[in-house]
Scaffold this motif. Structure first.
Motif, PDB file in Angstrom:
ATOM      1  N   GLY A  52       1.472 -12.336   0.962  1.00  0.00           N
ATOM      2  CA  GLY A  52       2.529 -12.179   1.955  1.00  0.00           C
ATOM      3  C   GLY A  52       2.177 -11.257   3.113  1.00  0.00           C
ATOM      4  O   GLY A  52       3.052 -10.888   3.894  1.00  0.00           O
ATOM      5  N   PHE A  53       0.893 -10.885   3.263  1.00  0.00           N
ATOM      6  CA  PHE A  53       0.516 -10.012   4.379  1.00  0.00           C
ATOM      7  C   PHE A  53       0.836 -10.708   5.710  1.00  0.00           C
ATOM      8  O   PHE A  53       0.899 -11.924   5.791  1.00  0.00           O
ATOM      9  CB  PHE A  53      -0.970  -9.646   4.315  1.00  0.00           C
ATOM     10  CG  PHE A  53      -1.884 -10.735   4.811  1.00  0.00           C
ATOM     11  CD1 PHE A  53      -2.275 -10.767   6.135  1.00  0.00           C
ATOM     12  CD2 PHE A  53      -2.331 -11.727   3.955  1.00  0.00           C
ATOM     13  CE1 PHE A  53      -3.106 -11.778   6.595  1.00  0.00           C
ATOM     14  CE2 PHE A  53      -3.154 -12.733   4.407  1.00  0.00           C
ATOM     15  CZ  PHE A  53      -3.542 -12.756   5.735  1.00  0.00           C
ATOM     16  N   ARG A  54       1.041  -9.882   6.730  1.00  0.00           N
ATOM     17  CA  ARG A  54       1.294 -10.415   8.069  1.00  0.00           C
ATOM     18  C   ARG A  54       0.419  -9.657   9.059  1.00  0.00           C
ATOM     19  O   ARG A  54       0.304  -8.433   8.989  1.00  0.00           O
ATOM     20  CB  ARG A  54       2.764 -10.255   8.447  1.00  0.00           C
ATOM     21  CG  ARG A  54       3.690 -11.096   7.593  1.00  0.00           C
ATOM     22  CD  ARG A  54       5.134 -11.141   8.108  1.00  0.00           C
ATOM     23  NE  ARG A  54       5.525 -10.088   9.018  1.00  0.00           N
ATOM     24  CZ  ARG A  54       6.317  -9.061   8.700  1.00  0.00           C
ATOM     25  NH1 ARG A  54       6.799  -8.947   7.478  1.00  0.00           N
ATOM     26  NH2 ARG A  54       6.639  -8.151   9.605  1.00  0.00           N
ATOM     27  N   LEU A  55      -0.160 -10.384  10.000  1.00  0.00           N
ATOM     28  CA  LEU A  55      -0.996  -9.745  11.016  1.00  0.00           C
ATOM     29  C   LEU A  55      -0.215  -8.774  11.881  1.00  0.00           C
ATOM     30  O   LEU A  55      -0.775  -7.799  12.378  1.00  0.00           O
ATOM     31  CB  LEU A  55      -1.651 -10.800  11.922  1.00  0.00           C
ATOM     32  CG  LEU A  55      -2.897 -11.465  11.375  1.00  0.00           C
ATOM     33  CD1 LEU A  55      -3.439 -12.477  12.373  1.00  0.00           C
ATOM     34  CD2 LEU A  55      -3.963 -10.452  11.022  1.00  0.00           C
ATOM     35  N   ASP A  56       1.066  -9.017  12.079  1.00  0.00           N
ATOM     36  CA  ASP A  56       1.867  -8.165  12.955  1.00  0.00           C
ATOM     37  C   ASP A  56       2.465  -6.960  12.228  1.00  0.00           C
ATOM     38  O   ASP A  56       3.250  -6.214  12.808  1.00  0.00           O
ATOM     39  CB  ASP A  56       2.974  -8.971  13.632  1.00  0.00           C
ATOM     40  CG  ASP A  56       3.994  -9.526  12.639  1.00  0.00           C
ATOM     41  OD1 ASP A  56       3.722  -9.525  11.422  1.00  0.00           O
ATOM     42  OD2 ASP A  56       5.061  -9.969  13.095  1.00  0.00           O
ATOM     43  N   CYS A  97      -9.715  -3.621  11.040  1.00  0.00           N
ATOM     44  CA  CYS A  97     -10.754  -3.807  12.048  1.00  0.00           C
ATOM     45  C   CYS A  97     -10.352  -3.166  13.368  1.00  0.00           C
ATOM     46  O   CYS A  97     -11.155  -2.483  14.005  1.00  0.00           O
ATOM     47  CB  CYS A  97     -11.033  -5.300  12.253  1.00  0.00           C
ATOM     48  SG  CYS A  97     -11.826  -6.069  10.838  1.00  0.00           S
ATOM     49  N   ARG A  98      -9.106  -3.382  13.770  1.00  0.00           N
ATOM     50  CA  ARG A  98      -8.637  -2.788  15.032  1.00  0.00           C
ATOM     51  C   ARG A  98      -8.707  -1.267  14.971  1.00  0.00           C
ATOM     52  O   ARG A  98      -9.131  -0.619  15.929  1.00  0.00           O
ATOM     53  CB  ARG A  98      -7.203  -3.249  15.332  1.00  0.00           C
ATOM     54  CG  ARG A  98      -7.130  -4.717  15.683  1.00  0.00           C
ATOM     55  CD  ARG A  98      -5.765  -5.193  16.168  1.00  0.00           C
ATOM     56  NE  ARG A  98      -4.669  -4.286  15.988  1.00  0.00           N
ATOM     57  CZ  ARG A  98      -3.555  -4.563  15.310  1.00  0.00           C
ATOM     58  NH1 ARG A  98      -3.395  -5.733  14.718  1.00  0.00           N
ATOM     59  NH2 ARG A  98      -2.592  -3.676  15.218  1.00  0.00           N
ATOM     60  N   GLU A  99      -8.322  -0.693  13.818  1.00  0.00           N
ATOM     61  CA  GLU A  99      -8.375   0.757  13.694  1.00  0.00           C
ATOM     62  C   GLU A  99      -9.815   1.258  13.684  1.00  0.00           C
ATOM     63  O   GLU A  99     -10.134   2.277  14.305  1.00  0.00           O
ATOM     64  CB  GLU A  99      -7.634   1.232  12.437  1.00  0.00           C
ATOM     65  CG  GLU A  99      -7.544   2.740  12.369  1.00  0.00           C
ATOM     66  CD  GLU A  99      -6.709   3.268  11.214  1.00  0.00           C
ATOM     67  OE1 GLU A  99      -6.335   4.450  11.280  1.00  0.00           O
ATOM     68  OE2 GLU A  99      -6.450   2.513  10.243  1.00  0.00           O
ATOM     69  N   THR A 100     -10.702   0.548  13.008  1.00  0.00           N
ATOM     70  CA  THR A 100     -12.121   0.925  13.025  1.00  0.00           C
ATOM     71  C   THR A 100     -12.633   0.941  14.461  1.00  0.00           C
ATOM     72  O   THR A 100     -13.271   1.907  14.898  1.00  0.00           O
ATOM     73  CB  THR A 100     -12.956  -0.045  12.159  1.00  0.00           C
ATOM     74  OG1 THR A 100     -12.525   0.043  10.792  1.00  0.00           O
ATOM     75  CG2 THR A 100     -14.442   0.268  12.245  1.00  0.00           C
TER      76      THR A 100
END
Length: 190
Positions: A52-56, A97-100
């Motif tokens: 149930g993960f969501r990209l947003d 990835c965005r945080e990295t």
């Protein structure tokens, strides 16, 4: 069969150290025209994301640990210390990835969906891989292209399963975009 191969490879420890000297790989990145494929920093919880993960919504995904945040910052410092001329930073849309990419502080990261998680993505893996290969083949520089992505994606592209926060250095092959020349792997900081 390919999915089985990826699942098996992700369960294995990271590939052994590259036979290529890290100094030669840094030299290559300083020359520009190369691509640094970086697996996101440490994000505990195994492969994939919770159901149930969501990209947003980062709260629904595997995210960086404190150790992962430190490793991302150290990796960025290492790239700056090595004087790699970073021309562009691309990242998967996944939060880890965005945080990295953001913590590496090498320039404003741009989301590139073709580098989204091949392990969990609904888009056919072949489409992601083709898009990634085409993008890499088109890179000419000047400078180095930094791509922050997932282990499954790097495995598909290079047959290397890197540790978290490791770099796989590749050289675009414009005449043969379905292939890229793998120069070697730089182990993570620490």
């Amino acid at each position: 069969m390919r999915a089985l191969f990826i699942a098996f490879a992700l369960a294995l420890p990271a590939a052994p150290a590259s036979a290529v000297d890290a100094g030669a790989l840094w030299d290559s990145l300083r020359q520009g025209g190369r691509v640094a494929l970086i697996r996101h920093a440490e994000a505990p919880g195994g492969a994939g994301d919770p159901a149930g993960f969501r990209l947003d919504d980062c709260a629904t995904q595997r995210n960086l640990s404190e150790r992962g945040r430190r490793a991302a910052a150290e990796l960025g410092a290492r790239i700056r210390t090595q004087r790699v001329p970073v021309a562009r930073v691309l990242t998967s849309q996944w939060c880890r990835c965005r945080e990295t990419a953001r913590l590496m502080d090498l320039g404003e990261p741009v989301e590139a969906p073709t580098f989204n998680n091949a392990f969990a993505q609904r888009t056919p893996r072949e489409d992601l891989e083709r898009g990634a290969r085409d993008l890499i083949a088109g890179w000419r520089g000047p400078g180095t292209l930094i791509v922050v992505t997932h282990g499954a994606n790097i495995l598909e592209l290079t047959a290397i399963h890197p540790a978290q926060a490791a770099i796989v250095v590749v050289e675009p092959q414009p005449a043969a975009p379905d292939r890229l020349r793998v120069l070697g792997r730089i182990d993570p900081p620490g």
